[in-house]
Design a protein around this motif. Structure first.
Motif, mmCIF file in Angstrom:
data_model
loop_
_atom_site.group_PDB
_atom_site.id
_atom_site.type_symbol
_atom_site.label_atom_id
_atom_site.label_comp_id
_atom_site.label_asym_id
_atom_site.label_seq_id
_atom_site.Cartn_x
_atom_site.Cartn_y
_atom_site.Cartn_z
ATOM 1 N N GLN A 74 0.813 -1.061 0.135
ATOM 2 C CA GLN A 74 -0.161 -0.041 0.229
ATOM 3 C C GLN A 74 0.964 1.248 -0.300
ATOM 4 O O GLN A 74 1.931 1.281 0.768
ATOM 5 C CB GLN A 74 -0.911 0.075 1.150
ATOM 6 C CG GLN A 74 -1.801 1.276 1.320
ATOM 7 C CD GLN A 74 -2.786 0.896 2.473
ATOM 8 O OE1 GLN A 74 -2.843 0.427 3.291
ATOM 9 N NE2 GLN A 74 -4.129 1.787 2.021
ATOM 10 N N TRP A 75 0.389 2.296 -0.701
ATOM 11 C CA TRP A 75 0.994 3.419 -0.815
ATOM 12 C C TRP A 75 0.674 4.489 0.341
ATOM 13 O O TRP A 75 -0.461 4.288 0.704
ATOM 14 C CB TRP A 75 0.899 4.366 -2.073
ATOM 15 C CG TRP A 75 1.752 3.718 -3.480
ATOM 16 C CD1 TRP A 75 1.137 3.155 -4.364
ATOM 17 C CD2 TRP A 75 2.869 3.897 -3.697
ATOM 18 N NE1 TRP A 75 1.910 2.720 -5.205
ATOM 19 C CE2 TRP A 75 3.145 3.461 -5.076
ATOM 20 C CE3 TRP A 75 3.924 4.837 -3.003
ATOM 21 C CZ2 TRP A 75 4.577 3.544 -5.519
ATOM 22 C CZ3 TRP A 75 5.271 4.848 -3.649
ATOM 23 C CH2 TRP A 75 5.452 4.273 -4.866
ATOM 24 N N ILE A 76 1.697 5.094 1.238
ATOM 25 C CA ILE A 76 1.059 6.049 2.020
ATOM 26 C C ILE A 76 1.777 7.333 1.944
ATOM 27 O O ILE A 76 2.926 7.347 1.042
ATOM 28 C CB ILE A 76 1.549 5.396 3.546
ATOM 29 C CG1 ILE A 76 3.009 5.226 3.732
ATOM 30 C CG2 ILE A 76 0.913 4.239 3.853
ATOM 31 C CD1 ILE A 76 3.444 5.142 5.195
ATOM 32 N N GLU A 77 1.413 8.393 2.286
ATOM 33 C CA GLU A 77 1.949 9.839 2.421
ATOM 34 C C GLU A 77 2.280 9.959 3.718
ATOM 35 O O GLU A 77 1.362 9.958 4.374
ATOM 36 C CB GLU A 77 1.143 10.550 1.570
ATOM 37 C CG GLU A 77 1.312 10.412 -0.077
ATOM 38 C CD GLU A 77 0.333 11.341 -0.769
ATOM 39 O OE1 GLU A 77 -0.001 12.216 -0.290
ATOM 40 O OE2 GLU A 77 0.230 11.117 -2.186
ATOM 41 N N ALA A 78 3.235 10.825 3.898
ATOM 42 C CA ALA A 78 3.546 11.098 5.328
ATOM 43 C C ALA A 78 4.791 12.245 5.364
ATOM 44 O O ALA A 78 5.551 12.110 4.420
ATOM 45 C CB ALA A 78 3.797 10.156 6.384
#
Length: 269
Positions: free
Chosen positions: A58-62
């Motif tokens: 899964q892609w995440i942004e942070a």
């Protein structure tokens, strides 16, 4: 340390396994859009339990920053309250998109190359294509239940940075400790360069597979468990995501298994 925005594809979550003085809790690792491997720590326990907010592939942004106390080049501190979960790359796409992405990662075919790179540049993550899986060693742990010290260590480390509060303690204490350690024996190279290696498997999926087999087959869990790890996965294009330990950087673990199906050869006529 400067804080910056990152988009990361999750490739690894390790099963929490505190043991003695030099404990490390769960590690999350992945790749950025350029194919650079990164490690995220600490991640709150509640994000990697059954009700996890993000998962493998899964892609995440942070917002992240270079870890202050961990000088390994890939290690980042993640600002947990900035995490935004993105698309999950599902296997129903015949692994095409997953394979396209992981081809951005440098793939090595001998563990000696990983050690040489670590000595030269302090790298601590690498993707390895072993020549052959030789077998799986299953070793009972000294204490199959959490000790009070281990539980306290888990709670203490998850409290770093204000990431944990009292309401989460029951979830930590409900986590089942694995009663065995699992090790892959595998071979790299050919001819004079052929060597055998043995590394511990700490992939969360391996721990979950053990618990599933134990629940389904009870005393007969070992057969189906071995079949998956010694036959089913090695029959695929199995790759090992390797990571070393913070305090003992010459000691390496298999932190994730990546196993796309083999690509079909294009027909010549």
């Amino acid at each position: 340390m400067a804080v910056f925005d990152a988009r990361i594809l999750i490739l690894c979550k390790t099963y929490p396994s505190p043991s003695g003085k030099y404990t490390e809790t769960s590690c999350v690792a992945g790749m950025d859009e350029s194919g650079k491997l990164v490690r995220l720590f600490p991640v709150p326990f509640r994000l990697i339990t059954k009700d996890q907010q993000f998962k493998k592939w899964q892609w995440i942004e942070a917002k992240v920053a270079k870890a202050r106390k961990d000088h390994r080049p890939e290690s980042l501190t993640i600002k947990v309250d900035t995490i935004k979960s993105g698309d999950v790359i599902l296997p129903e796409k015949e692994w095409a998109e997953r394979r396209r992405l992981i081809t951005k990662i440098r793939l090595v075919d001998h563990f000696d190359a990983i050690e040489a790179e670590q000595q030269a540049n302090q790298t601590s993550l690498a993707l390895l294509k072993p020549g052959r899986i030789l077998g799986l060693d299953i070793v009972p742990v000294a204490d199959p239940d959490w000790t009070e010290y281990e539980l306290a260590k888990l709670e203490q480390e998850q409290a770093q940075g204000g990431l944990f509060d009292a309401k989460d303690k029951p979830a930590i204490r409900q986590l089942q400790k694995l009663p065995f350690d699992f090790y892959y024996r595998y071979e790299c190279g050919s001819g004079p360069s052929r060597k055998e290696f043995r590394h511990k498997l700490v992939d969360w999926e391996v721990g979950a597979l053990f618990l599933k087999c134990q629940q389904r087959y009870r005393a007969d869990w070992e057969g189906p468990f071995r079949q998956q790890l010694e036959e089913t996965l090695p029959a695929k294009d199995l790759m090992l995501l390797m990571g070393n330990q913070h305090r003992f950087q010459t000691q390496w673990l298999i932190i994730s298994l990546i196993y796309p199906p083999y690509q079909k050869q294009a027909e010549l006529f």
